[in-house]
Enzyme design. Structure first.
Site, PDB file in Angstrom:
ATOM      1  N   ARG A 214       0.844  -1.204   0.000  1.00  0.00           N
ATOM      2  CA  ARG A 214       0.000   0.000   0.000  1.00  0.00           C
ATOM      3  C   ARG A 214       0.878   1.253   0.000  1.00  0.00           C
ATOM      4  O   ARG A 214       0.590   2.220  -0.673  1.00  0.00           O
ATOM      5  CB  ARG A 214      -0.921  -0.003   1.218  1.00  0.00           C
ATOM      6  CG  ARG A 214      -2.214  -0.770   1.044  1.00  0.00           C
ATOM      7  CD  ARG A 214      -2.026  -2.191   0.557  1.00  0.00           C
ATOM      8  NE  ARG A 214      -3.249  -2.936   0.482  1.00  0.00           N
ATOM      9  CZ  ARG A 214      -3.718  -3.743   1.436  1.00  0.00           C
ATOM     10  NH1 ARG A 214      -3.019  -3.937   2.540  1.00  0.00           N
ATOM     11  NH2 ARG A 214      -4.849  -4.379   1.270  1.00  0.00           N
TER      12      ARG A 214
ATOM     13  N   ASP B 230       0.286  -6.727  -3.348  1.00  0.00           N
ATOM     14  CA  ASP B 230      -1.140  -6.545  -3.042  1.00  0.00           C
ATOM     15  C   ASP B 230      -1.708  -5.693  -4.163  1.00  0.00           C
ATOM     16  O   ASP B 230      -0.949  -5.196  -5.017  1.00  0.00           O
ATOM     17  CB  ASP B 230      -1.325  -5.852  -1.674  1.00  0.00           C
ATOM     18  CG  ASP B 230      -2.634  -6.273  -0.999  1.00  0.00           C
ATOM     19  OD1 ASP B 230      -3.699  -6.071  -1.595  1.00  0.00           O
ATOM     20  OD2 ASP B 230      -2.566  -6.819   0.117  1.00  0.00           O
TER      21      ASP B 230
ATOM     22  N   HIS C 230      -6.616 -10.203  -3.629  1.00  0.00           N
ATOM     23  CA  HIS C 230      -5.729  -9.033  -3.476  1.00  0.00           C
ATOM     24  C   HIS C 230      -4.702  -8.977  -4.602  1.00  0.00           C
ATOM     25  O   HIS C 230      -3.535  -8.655  -4.356  1.00  0.00           O
ATOM     26  CB  HIS C 230      -5.001  -9.089  -2.127  1.00  0.00           C
ATOM     27  CG  HIS C 230      -5.851  -8.688  -0.962  1.00  0.00           C
ATOM     28  ND1 HIS C 230      -6.043  -7.392  -0.578  1.00  0.00           N
ATOM     29  CD2 HIS C 230      -6.576  -9.435  -0.080  1.00  0.00           C
ATOM     30  CE1 HIS C 230      -6.838  -7.338   0.493  1.00  0.00           C
ATOM     31  NE2 HIS C 230      -7.183  -8.572   0.800  1.00  0.00           N
TER      32      HIS C 230
ATOM     33  N   ASP D 210      -5.947 -14.558   1.852  1.00  0.00           N
ATOM     34  CA  ASP D 210      -7.049 -13.869   2.540  1.00  0.00           C
ATOM     35  C   ASP D 210      -7.972 -13.153   1.565  1.00  0.00           C
ATOM     36  O   ASP D 210      -7.552 -12.693   0.505  1.00  0.00           O
ATOM     37  CB  ASP D 210      -6.491 -12.842   3.537  1.00  0.00           C
ATOM     38  CG  ASP D 210      -5.630 -11.791   2.853  1.00  0.00           C
ATOM     39  OD1 ASP D 210      -4.813 -12.171   1.994  1.00  0.00           O
ATOM     40  OD2 ASP D 210      -5.777 -10.601   3.164  1.00  0.00           O
ATOM     41  N   GLU D 211      -9.217 -13.062   1.986  1.00  0.00           N
ATOM     42  CA  GLU D 211     -10.195 -12.154   1.393  1.00  0.00           C
ATOM     43  C   GLU D 211     -10.349 -12.273  -0.116  1.00  0.00           C
ATOM     44  O   GLU D 211     -10.607 -11.272  -0.791  1.00  0.00           O
ATOM     45  CB  GLU D 211      -9.862 -10.695   1.766  1.00  0.00           C
ATOM     46  CG  GLU D 211      -9.912 -10.460   3.264  1.00  0.00           C
ATOM     47  CD  GLU D 211      -9.636  -9.009   3.653  1.00  0.00           C
ATOM     48  OE1 GLU D 211     -10.401  -8.481   4.451  1.00  0.00           O
ATOM     49  OE2 GLU D 211      -8.637  -8.426   3.175  1.00  0.00           O
TER      50      GLU D 211
ATOM     51  N   TYR E  16      -3.326  -6.000  15.414  1.00  0.00           N
ATOM     52  CA  TYR E  16      -3.364  -5.139  14.226  1.00  0.00           C
ATOM     53  C   TYR E  16      -3.033  -3.703  14.637  1.00  0.00           C
ATOM     54  O   TYR E  16      -3.845  -2.990  15.203  1.00  0.00           O
ATOM     55  CB  TYR E  16      -4.734  -5.246  13.545  1.00  0.00           C
ATOM     56  CG  TYR E  16      -4.738  -6.330  12.485  1.00  0.00           C
ATOM     57  CD1 TYR E  16      -4.083  -7.540  12.712  1.00  0.00           C
ATOM     58  CD2 TYR E  16      -5.361  -6.143  11.257  1.00  0.00           C
ATOM     59  CE1 TYR E  16      -4.059  -8.529  11.749  1.00  0.00           C
ATOM     60  CE2 TYR E  16      -5.346  -7.136  10.282  1.00  0.00           C
ATOM     61  CZ  TYR E  16      -4.692  -8.322  10.533  1.00  0.00           C
ATOM     62  OH  TYR E  16      -4.666  -9.291   9.574  1.00  0.00           O
TER      63      TYR E  16
ATOM     64  N   ASP F 288      -2.549  -1.186  12.853  1.00  0.00           N
ATOM     65  CA  ASP F 288      -3.084  -0.086  12.035  1.00  0.00           C
ATOM     66  C   ASP F 288      -4.358   0.478  12.665  1.00  0.00           C
ATOM     67  O   ASP F 288      -4.929   1.425  12.144  1.00  0.00           O
ATOM     68  CB  ASP F 288      -3.340  -0.519  10.594  1.00  0.00           C
ATOM     69  CG  ASP F 288      -4.188  -1.771  10.467  1.00  0.00           C
ATOM     70  OD1 ASP F 288      -4.285  -2.545  11.443  1.00  0.00           O
ATOM     71  OD2 ASP F 288      -4.754  -1.986   9.370  1.00  0.00           O
TER      72      ASP F 288
ATOM     73  N   TRP G 121      -0.509  -2.974   8.590  1.00  0.00           N
ATOM     74  CA  TRP G 121      -1.042  -2.701   7.246  1.00  0.00           C
ATOM     75  C   TRP G 121      -0.978  -1.206   7.026  1.00  0.00           C
ATOM     76  O   TRP G 121      -1.185  -0.427   7.965  1.00  0.00           O
ATOM     77  CB  TRP G 121      -2.490  -3.198   7.151  1.00  0.00           C
ATOM     78  CG  TRP G 121      -2.595  -4.670   7.384  1.00  0.00           C
ATOM     79  CD1 TRP G 121      -2.982  -5.290   8.528  1.00  0.00           C
ATOM     80  CD2 TRP G 121      -2.278  -5.710   6.453  1.00  0.00           C
ATOM     81  NE1 TRP G 121      -2.927  -6.647   8.359  1.00  0.00           N
ATOM     82  CE2 TRP G 121      -2.503  -6.930   7.097  1.00  0.00           C
ATOM     83  CE3 TRP G 121      -1.827  -5.725   5.131  1.00  0.00           C
ATOM     84  CZ2 TRP G 121      -2.287  -8.161   6.481  1.00  0.00           C
ATOM     85  CZ3 TRP G 121      -1.620  -6.937   4.513  1.00  0.00           C
ATOM     86  CH2 TRP G 121      -1.843  -8.140   5.177  1.00  0.00           C
ATOM     87  N   THR G 122      -0.740  -0.802   5.783  1.00  0.00           N
ATOM     88  CA  THR G 122      -0.403   0.621   5.596  1.00  0.00           C
ATOM     89  C   THR G 122      -1.348   1.366   4.650  1.00  0.00           C
ATOM     90  O   THR G 122      -0.930   2.343   4.038  1.00  0.00           O
ATOM     91  CB  THR G 122       1.056   0.739   5.099  1.00  0.00           C
ATOM     92  OG1 THR G 122       1.173   0.015   3.867  1.00  0.00           O
ATOM     93  CG2 THR G 122       2.034   0.186   6.100  1.00  0.00           C
ATOM     94  N   GLU G 123      -2.589   0.924   4.572  1.00  0.00           N
ATOM     95  CA  GLU G 123      -3.523   1.685   3.732  1.00  0.00           C
ATOM     96  C   GLU G 123      -3.530   3.160   4.131  1.00  0.00           C
ATOM     97  O   GLU G 123      -3.554   4.045   3.293  1.00  0.00           O
ATOM     98  CB  GLU G 123      -4.954   1.146   3.885  1.00  0.00           C
ATOM     99  CG  GLU G 123      -5.222  -0.166   3.187  1.00  0.00           C
ATOM    100  CD  GLU G 123      -4.973  -1.355   4.102  1.00  0.00           C
ATOM    101  OE1 GLU G 123      -4.206  -1.229   5.081  1.00  0.00           O
ATOM    102  OE2 GLU G 123      -5.553  -2.422   3.815  1.00  0.00           O
TER     103      GLU G 123
END
Ligand code: ACM
Length: 680
Positions: A163, A192, A264, A319-320, A411, A413, A459-461
Site C-alpha cells: 500500500r 497486493d 488481493h 485472505d479475502e 493489528y 493499524d 497494514w499501511t492503507e
C-alpha cells in the site's frame, strides 16, 4: 504536512514527560522481560572498551565480533586473557544453561561481563539485553545475573509495503529494533492490489507498471509506468532483497516473504489480464483458478522468490478472495467439474493444495491467512490466524502449526489512543494494554503446543510516511515482543508500562518516532474504565427492533449494565443496522426521575452515525406512554472523527417504564451503536 507536524510535536512532548517524571530507581527496564534476574553487589564499568574473548566456534566469534563493532558497546580484541574489564562469550552445552539455543545466561560483575548459551542466537540475545542495560544505565551497569529464554520460537513483525513503499533503509532500521526486542521473524507483505514490490526477472512488467501509481492514495488503483512524472511507489531489486535478507540474518531474523494469491491481486491482473476470469483488468481481484496459466505464473514467481528467501515458510496470502468471478467463469467451472469440487471454497482450497505441493517439493512450507481453512486445509500448511482466534484454534486442534495475529490485539493499524485526536487509523481500537494482555496459547486451547508464536501486523492503507509507520508500531511492538518471549506468569502491565516509557526514551534517542505513551493513561476511552452508577443499572430492557447478531454487546442487559463502550465498536456497543432503536427499561416501581440519556457512537469510516433524534417517553403501566421530550443531533453523518454523545431529556417526572426511541440517521447500510441508557 500537518500530520508530520503533529507527530513530531507529540514526540517532543512525551520525551519531556518521560524523562522529567520517569522512574529513576536502578530497576532494569529490559523488554522483553527476562525470565530471571538476580541482583549482585557493585557495578560493571564500561568506560573503556571491554576485552572481548570467545569460547565458541570461529564462525560464531567472527559473526559476533562483526556485529559488536556496529553497536555502541566498545570492545577490543587485543587481550583475550584479560581478567578485568572483559566481555566473554561462550557457547557450551552445559546443563546450567537454558535448553533453547536462543536462551542465555548474562552475568554482569564488577570485573567484567560474560554471556553463555548453547548457540549463537542465545549469545546474540544476551548481547541485546546488555545493550538495553547500557542504554538505561550508561557506563555503569548494576551487577546482576540474568537467565533467560524465549517462550515461542516464532516472534514476528509484519510490514505491508504494497500500500505504501518505505524502502530498504526504513526496513533495516525496523530490523534493528526487532533484534533489540528479540523478535526473529519479519513477515514482508510485498504484493497486493496497491502495488507489486519485488523484481521478478521473468515478469518485468510487474515492476515497470504494477509498482507505480500516479497518486499517493492507496485506492482506487490506476497504475502508471515507472517513468511517468507522477509515478509514486517503488520496488525492491533482487540485490536489495539479498541485502535485506543478509542484514536480517546477521540480526538472527528470518525474512518470510508474502506473495498474495488468489485474492488481493488487482495489480497483477492489471498487467496480465489473461490471468483474470474476466480476461481484462479492474474487474475482479482474484486470479482465475481454472486457468493453468495462473499456476504457471505463480509457480514461476515463487521459484524466483525461493531463490531470494531461504526461509522455511513462504507466505502465499490466501485472505479475502472475493471469489466473484469463479462461479460464472467457464474455466473455473470446468476445473470444479474435473476435480469434483463442490463450491468456490473448494476451488480456493484446490489452489492452495496445489501451491503447497509445489513448495513442499522444493523443501519449503506453506503459510497462509486463516481463509486457507475454507474448503479444506492443505495437509502441511501453517495458518496465520487474523480474523480472531477461531482459525488458529481450528488449525491447531487439527494438527497444524499456527501463528496468532488476531486483529483485535495484533493489528497495529488500528487506533492506540483517542480516535478523535489521533491521526487517521483503521477503525477499531487496539491500545497498548490490550495488545499486552493478549494470550496466544491459553490453557484451554486444544493443540496449544502447535502455536508457533505471535506477530504484530502493520497494514499501511492509511500509513503513508515512515514516521507514521513507526508511530503506529512503537510501543505496541514492545508488547508483542514481550508476549512472544516472556513467560505469561511474569505479565504485569504497570511494570511493562514503566519499562516501555524508558525504552521509548532510548529509541527516540536513536531516531525512532513513537506514540506518546506518557501522555496516554490507558489508551482507552476514559468513560469505559469506570462503571456508571444510575437508577436503571440491572433493570430489564425490552426492544422493539433487533440488534445485529454480530454486535450483541453483552446481550439484552447491555444497556443497563453500568458499563460504557470503548473506542472499539465491537466492545460493549449494541449495533443496529438500518433501523431505529427503541428500548424500554423497567425500573421495577414508579420512581422520581430527572434525567434520561442514551449514549451513542459515531464513526464515519465504519458507517456508524449518531441518531437523527432521540425521544424519551415514560409510563407507569407499560402501556400508555407520555413523551417527555427529546434531543436532535446536529453532528453531520460525514464528520470523520469518532464521537461518543449522549442524547436525552432532563426535567422532573415519575415513571416505572422509560422508553428511549432513537431515530435512524437514514443512511442505507448505516448503523446505530448504543452502549447505555442512563436514568437518574
Ligand atoms: C488481512 O488482514 N487481510 C490478513
Amino acid at each position: 504536512m500537518k500530520k508530520n507536524h503533529l507527530l513530531s510535536l507529540l514526540a517532543g512532548l512525551s520525551l519531556c514527560a518521560a524523562s522529567c517524571g520517569g522512574p529513576t530507581a536502578e530497576t532494569d527496564a529490559v523488554i522483553p522481560r527476562p525470565a530471571s534476574v538476580e541482583k549482585r553487589s557493585g557495578a560493571c564499568r564500561l568506560a573503556s572498551p571491554l576485552a572481548l574473548s570467545f569460547d565458541a566456534p570461529a564462525e560464531v566469534a567472527d559473526a559476533l565480533t562483526a556485529y559488536l563493532r556496529t553497536t555502541p558497546l566498545a570492545v577490543r580484541t587485543d587481550d583475550p586473557q584479560a581478567s578485568d574489564g572483559y566481555l566473554r562469550l561462550t557457547v557450551a552445552a552445559s546443563p546450567e544453561l537454558p535448553a533453547s539455543e536462543e536462551g542465555y545466561v548474562l552475568s554482569v560483575l564488577p570485573e567484567g561481563v560474560s554471556v553463555a548459551s548453547r548457540g549463537e542466537a542465545g549469545l546474540f540475545y544476551g548481547i541485546q539485553t546488555l545493550l538495553q542495560l547500557q542504554e538505561q544505565f550508561g557506563d555503569r551497569i548494576p551487577a546482576q545475573r540474568i537467565t533467560d529464554s524465549p517462550r515461542f520460537s516464532y516472534r514476528g513483525m509484519h510490514l505491508d509495503e504494497a500500500r505504501h513503499f518505505f524502502g530498504k533503509e526504513f526496513v533495516k532500521k525496523q530490523l534493528r529494533m526487532m533484534a533489540s526486542l528479540k523478535l526473529n521473524r519479519f513477515h514482508w507483505h510485498l504484493t497486493d492490489g496497491a502495488g507489486w514490490r519485488i523484481e521478478i526477472d521473468r515478469y518485468p512488467e510487474l515492476t515497470e507498471l504494477a509498482a507505480w501509481r500516479p497518486i499517493e492514495g492507496w485506492q482506487p488503483w490506476p497504475y502508471c509506468r515507472r517513468d511517468d512524472p507522477n509515478a509514486y511507489g517503488g520496488f525492491y531489486t533482487k540485490d536489495d532483497i539479498r541485502e535485506v535478507v543478509a542484514y536480517a540474518d546477521s540480526l538472527h531474523i528470518t525474512v518470510i516473504p508474502e506473495i498474495e494469491m488468489p485474492g488481493h491481486s488487482e495489480e497483477v491482473l492489471a498487467v496480465y489480464p489473461h490471468l483474470s476470469c474476466a480476461g481484462k483488468p479492474h474487474v475482479y481481484d482474484d486470479f482465475c483458478i481454472g486457468n493453468d496459466a495462473t499456476f504457471e505464473f505463480l509457480e514461476n514467481v515463487l521459484e524466483e522468490v525461493m531463490e531470494l528467501f531461504p526461509s522455511e515458510y513462504i507466505h502465499v496470502g490466501g485472505d479475502e478472495a472475493t471469489k466473484k468471478g469463479w462461479p460464472t467463469c467457464p474455466k473455473c467451472r470446468a476445473r470444479m467439474q474435473r476435480e469434483g469440487l463442490k463450491d468456490v471454497d473448494e476451488l480456493q482450497s484446490y489452489a492452495v493444495h496445489r501451491l503447497e505441493a509445489f513448495l513442499n517439493a522444493r523443501g519449503r512450507r506453506l503459510l497462509g491467512w486463516d481463509e486457507i481453512l475454507q474448503g479444506g486445509l492443505a495437509p502441511n500448511a501453517a495458518v496465520m490466524s487474523w480474523r480472531g482466534e477461531s482459525g488458529g484454534r481450528e488449525a491447531a486442534a487439527s494438527g497444524h502449526p499456527v501463528v496468532m495475529v488476531p486483529g483485535s490485539y495484533c493489528y497495529l493499524d488500528k487506533y492506540q489512543g483517542n480516535p478523535s485526536t489521533e491521526p487517521e487509523a483503521l477503525e477499531g481500537s487496539v491500545p497498548l494494554p490490550k495488545t499486552y494482555m493478549y494470550e496466544p496459547a491459553p490453557q484451554d486451547m486444544p493443540g496449544r503446543e502447535r502455536v508457533l508464536g505471535v506477530q504484530a501486523n502493520l497494514w499501511t492503507e492509511r500509513i503513508a510516511t515512515p514516521e507514521y509507520a513507526e508511530y503506529m508500531l512503537y510501543p505496541r511492538v514492545f508488547a508483542v515482543a514481550e508476549i512472544a518471549w516472556s513467560a505469561p506468569e511474569l505479565k504485569d502491565y504497570e511494570d511493562f508500562r514503566r519499562r516501555a516509557l524508558m525504552r521509548i526514551d532510548a529509541v527516540r534517542a536513536k531516531g525512532y518516532n513513537t506514540f506518546d505513551l506518557a501522555g496516554s493513561v490507558r489508551g482507552e476511552r476514559p468513560e469505559s474504565l469506570e462503571e456508571v452508577r444510575h437508577l436503571a443499572v440491572g433493570c430489564p430492557v425490552t426492544y422493539a427492533s433487533e440488534w445485529y447478531e454480530g454486535y450483541p454487546a453483552d446481550g439484552p442487559g447491555s444497556l443497563t449494565d453500568g458499563k460504557l463502550g470503548s473506542w472499539t465498536y465491537g466492545y460493549r456497543w449494541l449495533g443496529f443496522l438500518n433501523t431505529d432503536v427503541e428500548a424500554t427499561v423497567d425500573l421495577g416501581a414508579v420512581k422520581p426521575i430527572r434525567e434520561v440519556k442514551a449514549d451513542f457512537l459515531q464513526w464515519r469510516s465504519a458507517f456508524i452515525g449518531l441518531p437523527k433524534r432521540v425521544e424519551i417517553a415514560v409510563s407507569s403501566d407499560g402501556e400508555r406512554f407520555t413523551v417527555l421530550g427529546g434531543e436532535e443531533n446536529d453532528l453531520p453523518f460525514d464528520d470523520p472523527k469518532l464521537q461518543c454523545r449522549a442524547f436525552g431529556w432532563t426535567g422532573e417526572a415519575e415513571a416505572r417504564y422509560v422508553r428511549c426511541h432513537a431515530f435512524s440517521h437514514g443512511h442505507p447500510g448505516g448503523w446505530l451503536f448504543i452502549d447505555e441508557i442512563i436514568v437518574n
